[in-house]
Enzyme design. Structure first.
Site: not given
Ligand SMILES: Cc1cc2nc3c(=O)[nH]c(=O)nc-3n(C[C@H](O)[C@H](O)[C@H](O)COP(=O)(O)O)c2cc1C
Ligand SMILES: Cc1cc2nc3c(=O)[nH]c(=O)nc-3n(C[C@H](O)[C@H](O)[C@H](O)COP(=O)(O)OP(=O)(O)OC[C@H]3O[C@@H](n4cnc5c(N)ncnc54)[C@H](O)[C@@H]3O)c2cc1C
Ligand code: FES
Lengths: 310, 300
Positions: B72, B75-76, B130, B133, B169, B195-196
Site C-alpha cells: 500500500n 500516504g497517511l 506512528n 510509516c 510503533k 511491526i509497521n
Molecule cells: C492500507 C493500510 C494502511 C495503513 N495505515 C497505517 C497507519 O495509518 N498508521 C500505522 O501506524 N500503520 C498503518 N498501517 C500498517 C498496519 O497498522 C500494520 O502495522 C501492518 O499492516 C502490518 O500488519 P498486518 O500485516 O496485519 O496488516 C497500514 C497498513 C495498511 C495495509
C-alpha cells in the site's frame, strides 16, 4: 455515526480457529469461512453473508453469469451498488474481489464474471452448491433514475453488469422512457449482450477488431448512432474501462443533460476505511481524492479529474 | 495454556478487557467497519494515524496485491486533528469502543501542535506514536529509523501527555529493531508495537514503470508474519515494557504464536479486509483457553 454503530450479534463455534487449517483443499461447500452466516445479520444495510451458488452459465469464452441464491436478510440494492466476494477461505488470493450487482431479485443475486486472474477464475469455476462469503451491499452512490426520459447506456466489457441492473430496476419501477445499450468489447469472443436484449429498447454491439457488430470502439459507435439520429436520449450512463469512459465524457457527453459513470478501482476494504481506492475529483473548493467504494462508485463524469485518472 | 478467567491486559496504567486490537490504518476510524465487526467486543482499536493538518495522501495507485501480501501507498491520508478529536474520537467513545489514538508528525512543529491538540482533547488515555510509516517523505520512517529521533519524539509525548500511556510503533526497515525499542523504552515509552509495513515495490510490465508513483510501498499481510514474529521475539528480549505484536496475522494460530513469542497483545491489520471476524475469533479462543504463556527465554 451513532446509527451505524449498532452491535452486530455474533457467536462462534469452537472449531472456528481451525478455519485456516482445514486441509487447505478447495472443496465445494467448505470454502466458506464458517464464522460467517448472513442470516444473523438480518436487518442491517450491509453485512457478511454466506451465499450459495445456484447457477453458473457460460456467456462467452471468458465470461460467466454466476447466480447466487439471495441469502436471508441480504439488503436491497440499487444500480451501481456492488458486492465483494471472498473466493475461498484461505488467503491466496488475499483480498476480496469487488463485483457490480448485475441483478438482485427476491430470490437471486447475479454477477457477471470475466476471468482475468486467480480471483475471478475461482469465482467463475464455482459449482452449484458451493458457498462463498459475500460482503454487501457496498457503495455510497447509485445511478439516478432517468425519470421517464430516454436513456443511453454504454457498457464496455463487464461494465455491462451495472447497466443491466439499472435497466432492469427502472423497468420494474415502471419507467417508460426508451433505453439504448451500446456494448463494446475487444473481440467477438468477449462480446456479450445477446442475453440481455429484452432488457433494453435496443442493443447495439461493437468490437474493436470488427469481428462482430460495429467495427470500432463503443464511443465512436455511439457518436455515429447519434449523428444519423438512430438513437437519442437525454441521460447518459456508463461503466467500463477508464479510457472508454473518459472518451465518452470528453467527446459525447455534451449531447446529453447528464453523464453518470460507475468507476472501478483496486479495492481492499470496500467500505471507505483504508483509503486505497481514491479517484481525483474537481469539486467547488478544489481537487479532492474521493473513495470509489464509499463516495462512489457512481460519479458525475464531469467532476472526474480525467488528466490524473487511469 | 490454562482456561483462566481474565484475559485483561494492562499497558501503562490502562487496562483493556482483552489483548486483541485492530491495527492502525486498514480499519480507518473504526466506524466504517461497524457492520462487519463487533467493535465493542475488541480490546481496542488503534485509529487511523492522524496528523495535525488533514492529509490528502498519495496520488496514483495505492494498492497492489502480492503473493500472500498487500502493498500500500496510501500516504497517511487522514482527516486531521480538528475533525479527528472533534468528531471521530467522541463518536467511538460514545459507542463504547476503546480507541488507541495513533499520532504522527511530518515535522517537529507539526508534532508539537498535534500533541497539544491531543492533550486538549482530554479523553485520551493511550496513544500510539506512528514512528514508522514508509509512505511519506517527512516524519514517519524518516524519524523512526533513528534511535535519537525516537527518544526525542517519545520523550516529548511523555512530557506533554502526562498520565497518558505512550506506545511507540516501530519500523522493521532497519538493521536492528531492538535498538529502536530500547531507545523508546529509555525515553519513557509504556509499550512497543511492532511491526509497521516492510518496504517493497512492484513493476507494471505493460506500462514498463513502477506500480506506485513513489516507487516504494509498504508490504503487509500473511507474507510478513515471520518477519513480525522475529521482531517481536527480539524486542521482548531487549526491553521490559510490553510488546504488541502486529504483522501478517491471518489465523487464530498466528495470534497464539505472537503470545508465545512474548507479546502482551496483538493487532490485526490486513486480515480485516478479507476475514473481518478474525479478531473476534481470536478473542473467543483466548476466552476459552487463556492467553498462551511466553516460550521466549532469550536466544536473540
Ligand atoms: C492500507 C493500510 C494502511 C495503513 N495505515 C497505517 C497507519 O495509518 N498508521 C500505522 O501506524 N500503520 C498503518 N498501517 C500498517 C498496519 O497498522 C500494520 O502495522 C501492518 O499492516 C502490518 O500488519 P498486518 O500485516 O496485519 O496488516 C497500514 C497498513 C495498511 C495495509
Ligand atoms: C466496483 C467494481 C465493480 C466491478 N465489477 C465487475 C464485474 O461486474 N465483472 C467483472 O468481471 N469484474 C468486475 N470488477 C473487476 C474485478 O473486481 C476484477 O477483475 C477482479 O478483482 C480481478 O481479480 P483477479 O484475482 O481475477 O485478477 P488479478 O490478478 O487481481 O488482476 C488481474 C487484472 O485485473 C485488474 N484488477 C484487479 N483488481 C481490480 C479491480 N478491483 N478493479 C479493476 N481491475 C482490477 C488488475 O489490475 C489486473 O490487470 C469490478 C471492480 C470494481 C472495483
Ligand atoms: S477500498 Fe478501502 S477505501 Fe475504498
Amino acid at each position: 455515526m451513532g446509527a451505524c454503530l449498532q452491535t452486530v450479534p455474533v457467536s462462534f463455534r469452537a472449531e472456528d480457529r481451525y478455519d485456516q487449517s482445514l486441509g487447505r483443499l478447495f472443496l465445494p461447500g467448505s470454502m466458506i469461512d464458517r464464522g460467517v452466516e448472513g442470516d444473523r445479520l438480518a436487518g442491517i444495510e450491509k453485512g457478511l453473508f454466506s451465499a450459495e451458488v445456484a447457477g453458473n452459465e457460460k456467456l462467452s469464452p471468458a465470461c460467466r453469469l454466476i447466480r447466487f441464491a439471495r441469502p436471508e436478510g441480504f439488503p436491497d440494492a440499487k444500480p451501481g451498488h456492488f458486492v465483494s466476494v471472498r473466493v475461498n477461505s484461505f488467503s491466496v488470493p488475499l483480498l476480496r474481489r469487488p463485483y457490480s450487482i448485475m441483478d438482485l431479485t427476491e430470490t437471486e443475486l447475479l454477477l457477471l464474471v470475466k476471468v482475468v486472474g486467480p480471483g475471478s477464475r475461482l469465482l467463475a469455476e464455482a459449482a452449484v452448491g458451493d458457498r462463498m462469503d459475500i460482503a454487501g451491499v457496498l457503495g455510497g452512490t447509485v445511478f439516478p433514475s432517468p425519470a421517464g426520459e430516454d436513456a443511453v447506456f454504454v457498457g464496455g466489457g463487464t461494465g455491462l453488469a451495472p447497466m443491466i441492473f439499472a435497466a432492469r430496476t427502472w423497468k420494474r419501477e415502471g419507467n417508460t422512457g426508451n433505453s439504448y445499450l451500446i456494448h463494446g468489447a475487444a473481440t467477438s469472443e468477449e462480446l456479450l449482450g445477446t442475453f440481455c436484449e429484452s432488457d433494453f429498447t435496443k442493443v447495439f454491439r461493437s468490437t474493436m477488431d470488427g469481428s462482430e457488430g460495429y467495427d470500432g470502439d463503443a464511443v465512436s459507435y455511439l457518436q455515429s448512432l447519434l449523428n444519423d439520429d438512430t438513437i437519442s436520449g437525454s441521460k447518459l450512463y456508463s461503466c467500463g474501462p477508464a479510457g472508454m469512459v473518459k472518451a465518452l465524457e470528453l467527446k459525447v457527453s455534451t449531447r446529453f443533460d447528464s453523464h453518470y459513470t460507475s468507476l472501478e478501482a483496486v479495492m481492499a476494504c470496500g467500505v471507505g476505511a483504508c483509503r486505497g481506492c481514491t479517484v481525483p475529483l474537481r469539486e467547488e473548493d478544489g481537487r479532492k481524492l474521493r473513495a470509489v467504494c464509499s463516495d462512489g462508485t457512481v460519479f458525475d463524469a464531469s467532476q472526474i479529474a480525467w488528466e490524473d485518472w487511469e | 495454556m490454562s482456561a483462566s478467567g481474565s484475559i485483561k491486559v494492562t499497558i501503562g496504567d490502562v487496562s483493556f478487557d482483552n489483548p486483541v486490537f485492530l491495527a492502525s490504518g486498514p480499519a480507518g476510524y473504526g466506524e466504517e467497519y461497524a457492520d462487519f465487526v463487533d467493535l465493542q467486543r475488541l480490546g481496542g482499536i488503534v485509529t487511523k494515524t492522524v496528523t495535525y493538518e488533514p492529509k490528502a495522501g498519495n496520488p496514483g495507485t495505492r494498492l497492489q496485491e502480492t503473493r500472500g501480501g498487500l502493498l500500500n501507498s496510501v500516504g497517511l491520508e487522514n482527516v486531521g486533528a480538528g475533525v479527528f478529536f472533534g468528531e471521530k474520537l467522541p463518536g467511538l467513545l460514545d459507542n463504547g469502543i476503546r480507541p488507541i489514538v495513533s499520532l504522527a508528525a511530518e515535522d517537529w512543529d507539526g508534532y508539537r501542535r498535534l500533541l497539544d491538540a491531543a492533550a486538549g482533547a482530554g479523553e485520551i488515555d493511550i496513544v500510539e506514536l506512528n514512528l514508522s510509516c514508509p509512505n511519506v517523505d517527512r516524519g514517519g520512517m524518516a524519524v523512526g529509523t533513528d534511535p535519537r529521533m525516537i527518544s526525542r519524539y517519545v520523550g516529548h509525548a511523555k512530557d506533554i501527555l502526562s498520565g497518558t500511556a505512550v506506545i511507540a510503533k516501530l519500523t522493521p526497515n532497519v538493521q536492528d529493531i531492538g535498538r529502536l525499542a530500547l531507545a523508546a523504552e529509555e525515553a519513557g515509552a509504556d509499550a512497543i508495537t511492532a511491526i509497521n509495513t516492510i518496504v517493497g515495490m512492484d513493476i507494471d510490465i505493460h506500462a514498463k514503470r513502477p506500480v506506485f508513483k513513489r516507487i516504494r510501498a509498504g508490504l503487509s499481510g500473511p507474507a510478513i508474519f515471520p518477519v513480525a514474529l522475529e521482531a517481536v521475539w527480539r524486542i521482548v528480549n531487549t526491553v521490559d515494557i510490553p510488546v504488541i505484536g502486529v504483522g501478517g496475522i491471518d489465523s487464530v494460530d498466528d495470534a497464539l504464536k505472537f503470545f508465545m513469542a512474548g507479546a502482551a497483545a496483538v493487532q490485526v491489520g490486513t486480515a480485516i479486509f478479507y476475514d473481518s471476524r478474525l479478531p473476534e475469533k481470536i478473542i473467543t479462543e483466548l476466552e476459552k483457553n487463556g492467553i498462551p504463556a511466553s516460550i521466549n527465554r532469550g536466544g536473540a
